[in-house]
Write an enzyme that holds these catalytic residues in place. Structure first.
Site, short mmCIF file in Angstrom:
data_model
loop_
_atom_site.label_atom_id
_atom_site.label_comp_id
_atom_site.label_asym_id
_atom_site.label_seq_id
_atom_site.Cartn_x
_atom_site.Cartn_y
_atom_site.Cartn_z
N ASP A 36 0.85 -1.20 0.00
CA ASP A 36 0.00 0.00 0.00
C ASP A 36 0.88 1.24 0.00
O ASP A 36 2.03 1.20 0.45
CB ASP A 36 -0.89 -0.02 1.26
CG ASP A 36 -2.12 0.87 1.13
OD1 ASP A 36 -1.95 2.10 0.97
OD2 ASP A 36 -3.24 0.36 1.22
N VAL A 60 0.85 0.81 -6.83
CA VAL A 60 0.51 -0.33 -7.70
C VAL A 60 0.78 -0.08 -9.17
O VAL A 60 0.83 -1.02 -9.96
CB VAL A 60 -0.94 -0.81 -7.50
CG1 VAL A 60 -1.12 -1.43 -6.13
CG2 VAL A 60 -1.95 0.30 -7.76
N SER A 149 -16.38 -2.78 -9.13
CA SER A 149 -17.40 -2.01 -8.42
C SER A 149 -18.70 -2.22 -9.18
O SER A 149 -18.66 -2.49 -10.40
CB SER A 149 -17.04 -0.52 -8.44
OG SER A 149 -18.18 0.27 -8.12
N TYR A 162 -14.31 6.52 -13.18
CA TYR A 162 -14.30 5.39 -12.25
C TYR A 162 -14.96 4.16 -12.89
O TYR A 162 -14.43 3.05 -12.84
CB TYR A 162 -15.04 5.81 -10.97
CG TYR A 162 -15.01 4.80 -9.86
CD1 TYR A 162 -13.82 4.53 -9.17
CD2 TYR A 162 -16.16 4.13 -9.47
CE1 TYR A 162 -13.80 3.61 -8.14
CE2 TYR A 162 -16.14 3.21 -8.44
CZ TYR A 162 -14.96 2.96 -7.77
OH TYR A 162 -14.94 2.04 -6.74
#
Ligand code: NAD
Length: 256
Positions: A36, A60, A149, A162
């Protein structure tokens, strides 16, 4: 795959859904690399959980960072058997603002980079390490869980970047599962509805309550451990592969 004695890389493991997975995996006897950007929270969680956990500061989208995390898993714990990829970001920006100005292109690219390219980067490097491991008695070498999502399917106004990024994560799931099948590596994506994490905490209490009430049943925000419970089931249920699973209390997001 058993969690006990196996090692899992959890990106986004410093917070929210990822942190809940880290706790659950450790409780079940697994070893965990928390990868992270948030070093303070990640190190604190790793210290609390003890010798089964290591923290590696990772962006990442950065190949060298992710390689270090994967290598740490192999050198510290003897291998890599699973990935739960939770690192991600959310923004709310419309295609055109009130004055008719277009969505900033850099903002769109950043969300695609972190959520989609970041997912691809983690999976490609983790899979390359996983295929070097010995398969278990069932021929299984690894399991990879990514996080999309419900916005991938019913993105709201303001979620164009998104939703595009999470739609990409959904689209990668089956071809990766098909390709990695020959190595005994499964690939599954979880598409969460609305979960009570620091990402959602940014919203005012009234908005959070209203979102919870829109969930048919149970009419509340999801709890991070409910996500982690599904991740645990995916790891343990060898027949689950190549699928995107909505975890959302039957919510179908309204246009706005
Ligand atoms: N909370 C929800 O309602 C919800 C719903 C659907 C999908 N999701 C997805 O679930 C995932 C986890 O979200 P959360 O709610 O736990 O959020 P969170 O903000 O609590 O945790 C996200 C973590 O990802 C880390 N992160 C962000 N960018 C990173 C990067 N470039 N490199 C490494 N780490 C990075 C952050 O430091 C943070 O610790 C995200 O991909 C999010 O899009 C969440």
């Amino acid at each position: 795959m058993d969690i006990q004695q196996h090692t899992f890389l959890v990106t986004g493991g410093s917070s929210g859904l990822g942190a809940a997975c880290v706790c659950r995996l450790v409780k079940a006897g697994g070893k965990v690399i928390i990868a992270d950007l948030n070093e303070d929270a990640g190190r604190q969680l790793a210290d609390e959980l003890g010798s089964q956990v290591r923290f590696v500061k990772v962006n990442v989208v950065n190949a060298a960072d992710v390689t270090t995390a994967v290598t740490t898993s192999v050198t510290e714990f003897g291998g890599l058997h699973g990935v739960i990829h939770c690192a991600g970001m959310a923004i709310a920006t419309k295609l055109l603002d009130r004055e008719g100005n277009p969505h900033d292109l850099d903002t769109f690219s950043k969300v695609i980079q972190v959520n989609l390219v970041g997912t691809f980067n983690v999976i490609r490097l983790a899979a390359a390490a996983m295929i070097k491991g010995e398969p278990n008695a069932a021929g299984e070498r690894g399991v990879i869980i990514s996080t999309a999502s419900v916005a991938a399917f019913d993105g709201q106004i303001g979620q164009v970047a998104y939703a595009a990024s999470k739609g990409g994560v959904v689209g990668m799931t089956l071809p990766m599962a098909r390709e990695l099948a020959r190595y005994g590596i499964r690939v599954i994506t979880i598409a969460p509805g609305i979960f009570d994490t620091p990402m959602m905490a940014a919203l005012p209490e009234k908005a959070r309550q209203s979102l919870g009430e829109q969930v048919p049943f149970p009419s509340r925000l999801g709890r991070p451990d409910e996500y982690a419970a599904l991740a645990q089931h995916i790891i343990e249920n060898e027949m689950l592969n190549g699928e995107v699973i909505r975890l959302d209390g039957a919510i179908r997001m309204a246009p706005k």
